[in-house]
Design an enzyme around this catalytic site. Sequence first.
Site, PDB file in Angstrom:
ATOM      1  N   TYR A   1      -2.385 -14.779  44.827  1.00  0.00           N
ATOM      2  CA  TYR A   1      -1.433 -14.420  45.887  1.00  0.00           C
ATOM      3  C   TYR A   1      -2.030 -13.324  46.774  1.00  0.00           C
ATOM      4  O   TYR A   1      -2.113 -13.462  47.997  1.00  0.00           O
ATOM      5  CB  TYR A   1      -0.100 -13.960  45.276  1.00  0.00           C
ATOM      6  CG  TYR A   1       0.815 -13.289  46.265  1.00  0.00           C
ATOM      7  CD1 TYR A   1       1.366 -14.009  47.327  1.00  0.00           C
ATOM      8  CD2 TYR A   1       1.114 -11.927  46.177  1.00  0.00           C
ATOM      9  CE1 TYR A   1       2.197 -13.384  48.261  1.00  0.00           C
ATOM     10  CE2 TYR A   1       1.946 -11.302  47.094  1.00  0.00           C
ATOM     11  CZ  TYR A   1       2.479 -12.038  48.133  1.00  0.00           C
ATOM     12  OH  TYR A   1       3.288 -11.412  49.060  1.00  0.00           O
TER      13      TYR A   1
ATOM     14  N   THR B   1       0.729  -7.503  52.114  1.00  0.00           N
ATOM     15  CA  THR B   1       1.326  -6.961  50.893  1.00  0.00           C
ATOM     16  C   THR B   1       0.420  -5.922  50.241  1.00  0.00           C
ATOM     17  O   THR B   1      -0.812  -5.999  50.371  1.00  0.00           O
ATOM     18  CB  THR B   1       1.563  -8.119  49.898  1.00  0.00           C
ATOM     19  OG1 THR B   1       1.760  -7.584  48.592  1.00  0.00           O
ATOM     20  CG2 THR B   1       0.378  -9.069  49.799  1.00  0.00           C
TER      21      THR B   1
HETATM   22  N1  LIG Z   1       9.499  -9.809  49.014  1.00  0.00           N
HETATM   23  C1  LIG Z   1       8.593  -8.853  48.891  1.00  0.00           C
HETATM   24  O1  LIG Z   1       8.798  -7.887  48.155  1.00  0.00           O
HETATM   25  C2  LIG Z   1       7.299  -8.932  49.672  1.00  0.00           C
HETATM   26  C3  LIG Z   1       6.343  -7.917  49.480  1.00  0.00           C
HETATM   27  C4  LIG Z   1       5.159  -7.969  50.215  1.00  0.00           C
HETATM   28  C5  LIG Z   1       4.943  -8.994  51.134  1.00  0.00           C
HETATM   29  N2  LIG Z   1       5.882  -9.975  51.298  1.00  0.00           N
HETATM   30  C6  LIG Z   1       5.618 -11.040  52.276  1.00  0.00           C
HETATM   31  O2  LIG Z   1       6.760 -11.179  53.112  1.00  0.00           O
HETATM   32  C7  LIG Z   1       6.874 -12.550  53.534  1.00  0.00           C
HETATM   33  C8  LIG Z   1       8.294 -13.009  53.309  1.00  0.00           C
HETATM   34  O3  LIG Z   1       8.624 -12.867  51.933  1.00  0.00           O
HETATM   35  P1  LIG Z   1      10.112 -13.111  51.404  1.00  0.00           P
HETATM   36  O4  LIG Z   1      10.333 -12.198  50.246  1.00  0.00           O
HETATM   37  O5  LIG Z   1      11.053 -13.087  52.531  1.00  0.00           O
HETATM   38  O6  LIG Z   1       9.956 -14.590  50.805  1.00  0.00           O
HETATM   39  P2  LIG Z   1      10.941 -15.843  50.955  1.00  0.00           P
HETATM   40  O7  LIG Z   1      10.429 -16.866  49.984  1.00  0.00           O
HETATM   41  O8  LIG Z   1      12.355 -15.425  50.856  1.00  0.00           O
HETATM   42  O9  LIG Z   1      10.654 -16.339  52.443  1.00  0.00           O
HETATM   43  C9  LIG Z   1       9.604 -17.188  52.813  1.00  0.00           C
HETATM   44  C10 LIG Z   1      10.139 -18.163  53.842  1.00  0.00           C
HETATM   45  O10 LIG Z   1       9.077 -18.987  54.302  1.00  0.00           O
HETATM   46  C11 LIG Z   1       9.478 -20.356  54.230  1.00  0.00           C
HETATM   47  N3  LIG Z   1       8.238 -21.132  54.042  1.00  0.00           N
HETATM   48  C12 LIG Z   1       7.363 -21.039  53.005  1.00  0.00           C
HETATM   49  N4  LIG Z   1       6.322 -21.880  53.196  1.00  0.00           N
HETATM   50  C13 LIG Z   1       6.540 -22.505  54.388  1.00  0.00           C
HETATM   51  C14 LIG Z   1       5.834 -23.488  55.128  1.00  0.00           C
HETATM   52  N5  LIG Z   1       4.691 -24.023  54.686  1.00  0.00           N
HETATM   53  N6  LIG Z   1       6.347 -23.910  56.300  1.00  0.00           N
HETATM   54  C15 LIG Z   1       7.520 -23.393  56.767  1.00  0.00           C
HETATM   55  N7  LIG Z   1       8.234 -22.477  56.108  1.00  0.00           N
HETATM   56  C16 LIG Z   1       7.762 -22.020  54.927  1.00  0.00           C
HETATM   57  C17 LIG Z   1      10.459 -20.425  53.079  1.00  0.00           C
HETATM   58  O11 LIG Z   1      11.345 -21.529  53.134  1.00  0.00           O
HETATM   59  C18 LIG Z   1      11.209 -19.096  53.268  1.00  0.00           C
HETATM   60  O12 LIG Z   1      12.266 -19.224  54.191  1.00  0.00           O
HETATM   61  C19 LIG Z   1       5.820 -13.337  52.768  1.00  0.00           C
HETATM   62  O13 LIG Z   1       4.736 -13.584  53.639  1.00  0.00           O
HETATM   63  C20 LIG Z   1       5.419 -12.395  51.642  1.00  0.00           C
HETATM   64  O14 LIG Z   1       4.072 -12.597  51.261  1.00  0.00           O
HETATM   65  C21 LIG Z   1       7.059  -9.967  50.585  1.00  0.00           C
END
Ligand SMILES: NC(=O)c1ccc[n+]([C@@H]2O[C@H](COP(=O)([O-])OP(=O)(O)OC[C@H]3O[C@@H](n4cnc5c(N)ncnc54)[C@H](O)[C@@H]3O)[C@@H](O)[C@H]2O)c1
Length: 330
Positions: free
Chosen positions: A147, A123
């Site tokens: 985070y 991120t």
């Molecule tokens: N959404 C954004 O704008 C953004 C920006 C930068 C980075 N990210 C990164 O992208 C990735 C996905 O983000 P997202 O927005 O899709 O979030 P999200 O919360 O929609 O998805 C995360 C998924 O991981 C699963 N999960 C979490 N902890 C877990 C565990 N211990 N075991 C198994 N499953 C687990 C959750 O159930 C969910 O399905 C993350 O790593 C986040 O740091 C997201």
Amino acid sequence: MALLITGAAGYIGSHVLKLVLEKSSKDVTVIDNFSTGTKERLETLQKIRNFNVINADLSEGKIIQDVLKDYNIDEIIHFAASIVVPESVENPLKYYSNNTANTIGLVRASIEAGVKKFIFSSTAAVYGEPKQVPVSESTPLEPINPYGMSKLMSERVIRDASLAHKDFKHVILRYFNVAGAAMDGSIGQSFPNATHLIKVAAQTALGKRQVLSIYGDDYPTKDGTCVRDYIHVEDLASAHLKSLEYLDSNESDTFNVGYGRGFSVLEVLEAMDRVAGFKIPRKMAPRRAGDPAILISDVNKIKSLMPWKPQYEDLDKICASALAWERKIK
Ligand SMILES: NC(=O)c1ccc[n+]([C@@H]2O[C@H](COP(=O)([O-])OP(=O)(O)OC[C@H]3O[C@@H](n4cnc5c(N)ncnc54)[C@H](O)[C@@H]3O)[C@@H](O)[C@H]2O)c1
């Protein structure tokens, strides 16, 4: 080729899963604990073609080891994480456990199982409040919340593991502001309490929220509101497939993923007003701690080293896809 996607029931993971199912013939296995992800998304995507779903937590080391072995996994895209910045300030150990410690466990199991390629969701939060924009990959890494730090520590773990184990190659992707929904309307962002601006604007346009708060209008930007680099989730998804291909003939590396241009909060709201056809209710609110004024990616590296061609670099299209998805869900 057998691919494992962790967190594929979540927002970004599900869009990557969709693309993999549509564009490749890889065997795909998904691990998710459904803490924020939804089973409905996976059921929708099962209609494209079949894949394995393991309902498990990444901390369950034995299950992870068995999955890697039983499904002959040789590639991993690792999304599973906790992602809410204010929560990470209140409960940092949750973030160091779920994001960093679970990544260590997954990397260890991957090396033991002979996994060759590892793509990691990082991120722009690893840069903290950068002094210069656009932000290149060599900008100092100074996260300002747990985070961002949990992700930076994970990056370091992955990098050092690749240095020590030459067959374990990785690509780290540092996402900027991810937004929008699948253009075919099949999946999108479902987390009801999401804090992402475009999601909140779409919810407000449909009356799911009464009014949208603009956090600060006295930043040193063109109109005083924060400027961000919004990237459509399907363009971000395609960067993951390109990253897997990249590792066929290149060494491990780290890339920013954004569009390399920024829009202010007010510009985003104007775009949402245009696609909604009316002015969304808004109010001014105080600044939030830790919001940099401008965050725009320098994307020269990914554009010069990967054949990645974004298709939806258009703020109105991003907003329209988010609004269409928001109309579809309750
Ligand atoms: N959404 C954004 O704008 C953004 C920006 C930068 C980075 N990210 C990164 O992208 C990735 C996905 O983000 P997202 O927005 O899709 O979030 P999200 O919360 O929609 O998805 C995360 C998924 O991981 C699963 N999960 C979490 N902890 C877990 C565990 N211990 N075991 C198994 N499953 C687990 C959750 O159930 C969910 O399905 C993350 O790593 C986040 O740091 C997201």
